[in-house]
Design a protein around this motif. Structure first.
Motif, mmCIF file in Angstrom:
data_model
loop_
_atom_site.group_PDB
_atom_site.id
_atom_site.type_symbol
_atom_site.label_atom_id
_atom_site.label_comp_id
_atom_site.label_asym_id
_atom_site.label_seq_id
_atom_site.Cartn_x
_atom_site.Cartn_y
_atom_site.Cartn_z
ATOM 1 N N MET A 1 16.210 -13.132 13.105
ATOM 2 C CA MET A 1 17.400 -12.789 12.325
ATOM 3 C C MET A 1 17.939 -11.432 12.792
ATOM 4 S SD MET A 1 17.796 -12.337 8.169
ATOM 5 C CE MET A 1 17.510 -14.077 7.861
ATOM 6 N N THR A 2 19.228 -11.366 13.050
ATOM 7 C CA THR A 2 19.840 -10.118 13.501
ATOM 8 C C THR A 2 20.107 -9.199 12.319
ATOM 9 O OG1 THR A 2 22.113 -10.922 13.281
ATOM 10 C CG2 THR A 2 20.969 -11.384 15.368
ATOM 11 N N ALA A 3 20.358 -7.933 12.634
ATOM 12 C CA ALA A 3 20.697 -6.976 11.578
ATOM 13 C C ALA A 3 21.977 -7.392 10.872
ATOM 14 C CB ALA A 3 20.837 -5.580 12.177
ATOM 15 N N GLU A 4 22.934 -7.913 11.644
ATOM 16 C CA GLU A 4 24.196 -8.362 11.047
ATOM 17 C C GLU A 4 23.973 -9.523 10.086
ATOM 18 O OE1 GLU A 4 25.193 -6.205 14.769
ATOM 19 O OE2 GLU A 4 23.729 -7.721 14.194
ATOM 20 N N THR A 5 23.082 -10.442 10.454
ATOM 21 C CA THR A 5 22.785 -11.577 9.591
ATOM 22 C C THR A 5 22.117 -11.123 8.299
ATOM 23 O OG1 THR A 5 22.548 -13.027 11.510
ATOM 24 C CG2 THR A 5 21.603 -13.797 9.440
ATOM 25 N N GLU A 6 21.221 -10.153 8.402
ATOM 26 C CA GLU A 6 20.572 -9.626 7.208
ATOM 27 C C GLU A 6 21.589 -8.990 6.264
ATOM 28 O OE1 GLU A 6 17.540 -6.958 8.459
ATOM 29 O OE2 GLU A 6 16.202 -8.539 9.195
ATOM 30 N N LEU A 7 22.535 -8.250 6.833
ATOM 31 C CA LEU A 7 23.588 -7.657 6.014
ATOM 32 C C LEU A 7 24.431 -8.736 5.347
ATOM 33 C CD1 LEU A 7 24.770 -4.786 8.407
ATOM 34 C CD2 LEU A 7 23.455 -4.519 6.292
ATOM 35 N N THR A 8 24.721 -9.798 6.096
ATOM 36 C CA THR A 8 25.525 -10.896 5.548
ATOM 37 C C THR A 8 24.800 -11.590 4.418
ATOM 38 O OG1 THR A 8 26.607 -11.236 7.689
ATOM 39 C CG2 THR A 8 26.714 -13.044 6.110
ATOM 40 N N ASP A 9 23.518 -11.845 4.588
ATOM 41 C CA ASP A 9 22.737 -12.484 3.529
ATOM 42 C C ASP A 9 22.731 -11.637 2.262
ATOM 43 O OD1 ASP A 9 22.206 -14.589 5.193
ATOM 44 O OD2 ASP A 9 20.157 -13.964 5.689
ATOM 45 N N LEU A 10 22.596 -10.334 2.438
ATOM 46 C CA LEU A 10 22.633 -9.433 1.292
ATOM 47 C C LEU A 10 23.993 -9.490 0.606
ATOM 48 C CD1 LEU A 10 21.456 -7.148 -0.458
ATOM 49 C CD2 LEU A 10 22.210 -5.525 1.301
ATOM 50 N N ALA A 11 25.056 -9.402 1.403
ATOM 51 C CA ALA A 11 26.411 -9.448 0.843
ATOM 52 C C ALA A 11 26.665 -10.757 0.125
ATOM 53 C CB ALA A 11 27.438 -9.248 1.957
ATOM 54 N N ALA A 12 26.183 -11.863 0.676
ATOM 55 C CA ALA A 12 26.412 -13.173 0.078
ATOM 56 C C ALA A 12 25.744 -13.287 -1.282
ATOM 57 C CB ALA A 12 25.903 -14.262 1.020
ATOM 58 N N GLY A 13 24.496 -12.839 -1.368
ATOM 59 C CA GLY A 13 23.801 -12.917 -2.639
ATOM 60 C C GLY A 13 24.460 -12.076 -3.715
ATOM 61 N N ILE A 14 24.878 -10.883 -3.335
ATOM 62 C CA ILE A 14 25.522 -9.993 -4.300
ATOM 63 C C ILE A 14 26.902 -10.523 -4.680
ATOM 64 C CG2 ILE A 14 26.450 -7.675 -4.665
ATOM 65 C CD1 ILE A 14 24.194 -6.646 -2.849
ATOM 66 N N ALA A 15 27.643 -11.042 -3.707
ATOM 67 C CA ALA A 15 28.976 -11.574 -3.990
ATOM 68 C C ALA A 15 28.899 -12.748 -4.962
ATOM 69 C CB ALA A 15 29.662 -12.014 -2.695
ATOM 70 N N ARG A 16 27.889 -13.595 -4.797
ATOM 71 C CA ARG A 16 27.741 -14.738 -5.702
ATOM 72 C C ARG A 16 27.423 -14.255 -7.124
ATOM 73 N NH1 ARG A 16 27.323 -20.108 -5.392
ATOM 74 N NH2 ARG A 16 27.383 -20.159 -3.117
ATOM 75 N N GLU A 17 26.505 -13.308 -7.251
ATOM 76 C CA GLU A 17 26.169 -12.779 -8.576
ATOM 77 C C GLU A 17 27.380 -12.098 -9.217
ATOM 78 O OE1 GLU A 17 23.052 -9.699 -10.781
ATOM 79 O OE2 GLU A 17 23.065 -9.853 -8.595
ATOM 80 N N ALA A 18 28.092 -11.302 -8.421
ATOM 81 C CA ALA A 18 29.265 -10.603 -8.939
ATOM 82 C C ALA A 18 30.367 -11.584 -9.327
ATOM 83 C CB ALA A 18 29.780 -9.616 -7.898
ATOM 84 N N GLY A 19 30.527 -12.641 -8.527
ATOM 85 C CA GLY A 19 31.534 -13.642 -8.833
ATOM 86 C C GLY A 19 31.248 -14.373 -10.128
ATOM 87 N N GLU A 20 29.991 -14.638 -10.382
ATOM 88 C CA GLU A 20 29.618 -15.297 -11.633
ATOM 89 C C GLU A 20 29.921 -14.398 -12.825
ATOM 90 O OE1 GLU A 20 25.569 -16.254 -10.870
ATOM 91 O OE2 GLU A 20 26.051 -17.989 -9.610
ATOM 92 N N LEU A 21 29.704 -13.088 -12.651
ATOM 93 C CA LEU A 21 30.069 -12.146 -13.704
ATOM 94 C C LEU A 21 31.577 -12.136 -13.918
ATOM 95 C CD1 LEU A 21 29.585 -9.832 -15.694
ATOM 96 C CD2 LEU A 21 29.580 -8.253 -13.741
#
Length: 207
Positions: A1-21
């Motif tokens: 996994m690249t550093a960029e992919t790790e950042l994307t995975d983090l952003a995706a998880g947070i975006a989903r939680e924030a979107g649900e809020l």
């Protein structure tokens, strides 16, 4: 996994939680606005709450990174990575119950100024449609598990939040540029290479 992919995975998880809020606050806010406050106040409060959630989650995961949001003070950070966040992209739609809004999160490297940074990772979550768009530099752009690609057809225009959306377009094979105009705000061109070239020529002819 690249550093960029790790950042994307983090952003995706947070975006989903924030979107649900954001989705919950929109549904609850309509009810509250009828008894306690105006809908405009509820939307403003939701913007702040969603951004606060995103900022807190990012601080927990990557405490040295910078942050640039719409509702709170900027933080330069110490790692060279800055998170550019639009907590509710499409607030007018959000206010009126139109399901075309999203949480937009991007990780960029360099000066946190549009046009001066290098986008590394992006996540855009549209909670009303349960759609997640992601991109990591060099890894393509995706809607869920479906890889995206730009089209050469031009039946209508398209619009993206600059930081996250621009990386989605680029990783889907498109070109994104900012064009200075006579108006107060610059123009953003996001399209497939052929369409982008034609639009650029037309704009040059109009200048």
């Amino acid at each position: 996994m690249t550093a960029e992919t790790e950042l994307t995975d983090l952003a995706a998880g947070i975006a989903r939680e924030a979107g649900e809020l954001a989705l919950w606050r929109r549904e609850e806010g309509v009810h509250l606005a009828a008894t306690k406050s105006s809908l405009a106040d509820i939307v403003t409060e939701a913007d702040r709450e969603v951004e606060a959630l995103v900022r807190a989650r990012l601080r927990e995961a990557r405490p040295g990174d910078g942050f640039l949001g719409e509702e709170s003070d900027a933080d330069a950070g110490v790692t060279g990575i800055t998170w550019v966040v639009d907590p509710i992209d499409g607030t007018v739609n959000y206010a009126y119950g139109i399901p075309a809004y999203a949480v937009s999160i991007a990780a960029v490297r360099g000066e946190a100024v549009p046009g001066r940074w290098e986008a590394l990772a992006a996540a855009v979550f549209a909670p009303a449609h349960d759609e997640l768009f992601t991109a990591a530099r060099g890894e393509g752009a995706w809607r869920g598990s479906v890889r995206l690609a730009v089209t050469s057809a031009t039946p209508a225009g398209a619009l993206w939040d600059f930081a996250a959306g621009a990386l989605l377009v680029a990783e889907a094979g498109g070109v994104v540029t900012r064009v200075d105009t006579a108006s107060a705000r610059p123009m953003l061109i996001a399209a497939g290479p052929d369409v982008h070239a034609r639009l650029t020529v037309l704009l040059d002819e109009e200048a």
